[in-house]
Write a protein that holds these residues in place. Structure first.
Motif, PDB file in Angstrom:
ATOM      1  N   GLU A 120      66.829  89.437  91.952  1.00  0.00           N
ATOM      2  CA  GLU A 120      67.999  89.711  92.795  1.00  0.00           C
ATOM      3  C   GLU A 120      67.607  90.563  94.007  1.00  0.00           C
ATOM      4  N   GLN A 121      66.736  91.562  93.787  1.00  0.00           N
ATOM      5  CA  GLN A 121      66.282  92.409  94.889  1.00  0.00           C
ATOM      6  C   GLN A 121      65.468  91.605  95.891  1.00  0.00           C
ATOM      7  N   LEU A 122      64.628  90.714  95.404  1.00  0.00           N
ATOM      8  CA  LEU A 122      63.832  89.872  96.300  1.00  0.00           C
ATOM      9  C   LEU A 122      64.708  88.938  97.116  1.00  0.00           C
ATOM     10  N   ALA A 123      65.737  88.369  96.471  1.00  0.00           N
ATOM     11  CA  ALA A 123      66.661  87.469  97.179  1.00  0.00           C
ATOM     12  C   ALA A 123      67.433  88.227  98.244  1.00  0.00           C
ATOM     13  N   GLU A 124      67.850  89.436  97.937  1.00  0.00           N
ATOM     14  CA  GLU A 124      68.586  90.258  98.906  1.00  0.00           C
ATOM     15  C   GLU A 124      67.707  90.600 100.110  1.00  0.00           C
ATOM     16  N   ARG A 140      65.356  88.814 101.366  1.00  0.00           N
ATOM     17  CA  ARG A 140      65.200  87.628 102.221  1.00  0.00           C
ATOM     18  C   ARG A 140      66.368  87.469 103.186  1.00  0.00           C
ATOM     19  N   ASN A 141      67.533  87.996 102.834  1.00  0.00           N
ATOM     20  CA  ASN A 141      68.727  87.841 103.662  1.00  0.00           C
ATOM     21  C   ASN A 141      68.907  88.950 104.687  1.00  0.00           C
ATOM     22  N   THR A 142      68.038  89.932 104.684  1.00  0.00           N
ATOM     23  CA  THR A 142      68.190  91.023 105.645  1.00  0.00           C
ATOM     24  C   THR A 142      67.615  90.614 106.996  1.00  0.00           C
ATOM     25  N   VAL A 143      68.140  91.218 108.039  1.00  0.00           N
ATOM     26  CA  VAL A 143      67.686  90.941 109.397  1.00  0.00           C
ATOM     27  C   VAL A 143      66.461  91.806 109.679  1.00  0.00           C
ATOM     28  N   ASN A 144      65.449  91.202 110.236  1.00  0.00           N
ATOM     29  CA  ASN A 144      64.234  91.926 110.583  1.00  0.00           C
ATOM     30  C   ASN A 144      64.485  92.712 111.866  1.00  0.00           C
ATOM     31  N   THR A 145      64.658  94.012 111.729  1.00  0.00           N
ATOM     32  CA  THR A 145      64.968  94.851 112.892  1.00  0.00           C
ATOM     33  C   THR A 145      63.737  95.170 113.727  1.00  0.00           C
ATOM     34  N   MET A 146      62.573  94.752 113.279  1.00  0.00           N
ATOM     35  CA  MET A 146      61.359  95.001 114.041  1.00  0.00           C
ATOM     36  C   MET A 146      61.369  94.225 115.351  1.00  0.00           C
ATOM     37  N   GLN A 147      62.184  93.175 115.440  1.00  0.00           N
ATOM     38  CA  GLN A 147      62.201  92.358 116.636  1.00  0.00           C
ATOM     39  C   GLN A 147      63.297  92.774 117.614  1.00  0.00           C
ATOM     40  N   TYR A 148      64.130  93.725 117.239  1.00  0.00           N
ATOM     41  CA  TYR A 148      65.167  94.179 118.163  1.00  0.00           C
ATOM     42  C   TYR A 148      64.519  94.779 119.403  1.00  0.00           C
TER      43      TYR A 148
END
Length: 176
Positions: free
Chosen positions: A141-145, A147-155
């Motif tokens: 469940e933690q791994l799936a969550e 994957r759905n987060t936005v990569n803020t490194m590209q902001y």
């Protein structure tokens, strides 16, 4: 004066000597300069035999320069077998000819750091303790969550940006 003399750290050298004396159980002649105290490799070899009994079978205590230089080589081989990374070892001439005394000090500190990781080592601590491996066990469940987060490194990045069309300073004029 050797070119590396400016890089030497007297405090680190003293700490290394204190560690050597404690581990080996032998006193070194402190009236000499640091490299001269360990130059023949005898104390270094005896110290390695305290850390790993019998790892250095022959220690030359007398003889010419070549015989004593072999002690340094034996120490380096034993230190590498003990776990000191090859990049933290020193060359025989670094000590024998005083080419790079800071490398010698670094090697002794590295040896002390590696010794701390050995379960049978009960000697003194020199330098920081080495980090131990840390295992992370994530649930599916933690791994799936994640994957759905936005990569803020590209902001804030300028994807596809180039310097085309930029003018800085006076342009070059070509006249015929």
């Amino acid at each position: 004066m050797p070119p590396t003399a400016a890089k030497r750290d007297p405090e680190a050298e003293t700490q290394a000597l204190d560690w050597i004396e404690t581990v080996s159980g032998e006193k070194v002649d402190r009236s000499l300069e640091f490299p001269d105290m360990i130059k023949d490799g005898i104390v270094l070899c005896r110290m390695m035999n305290k850390l790993t009994p019998g790892c250095i079978k022959k220690i030359d205590t007398k003889g010419g320069g070549f015989a004593l230089m072999q002690n340094i080589e034996r120490f380096n081989k034993a230190a590498e077998a003990y776990g000191v990374p090859i990049r933290e070892l020193f060359q025989t001439v670094d000590l024998w000819e005083r080419k790079n005394i800071p490398a010698v000090t670094l090697c002794i500190h590295a040896l002390a750091r590696i010794a701390q990781t050995k379960p049978d080592f009960t000697g003194p601590i020199l330098g920081p303790k080495m980090a131990e491996a840390q295992d992370f066990n994530f649930t599916p469940e933690q791994l799936a969550e994640a994957r759905n987060t936005v990569n803020t490194m590209q902001y804030g990045s300028n994807t596809g940006a180039s310097q085309a069309g930029m003018n800085i300073g006076k342009q070059r004029m070509i006249y015929d």
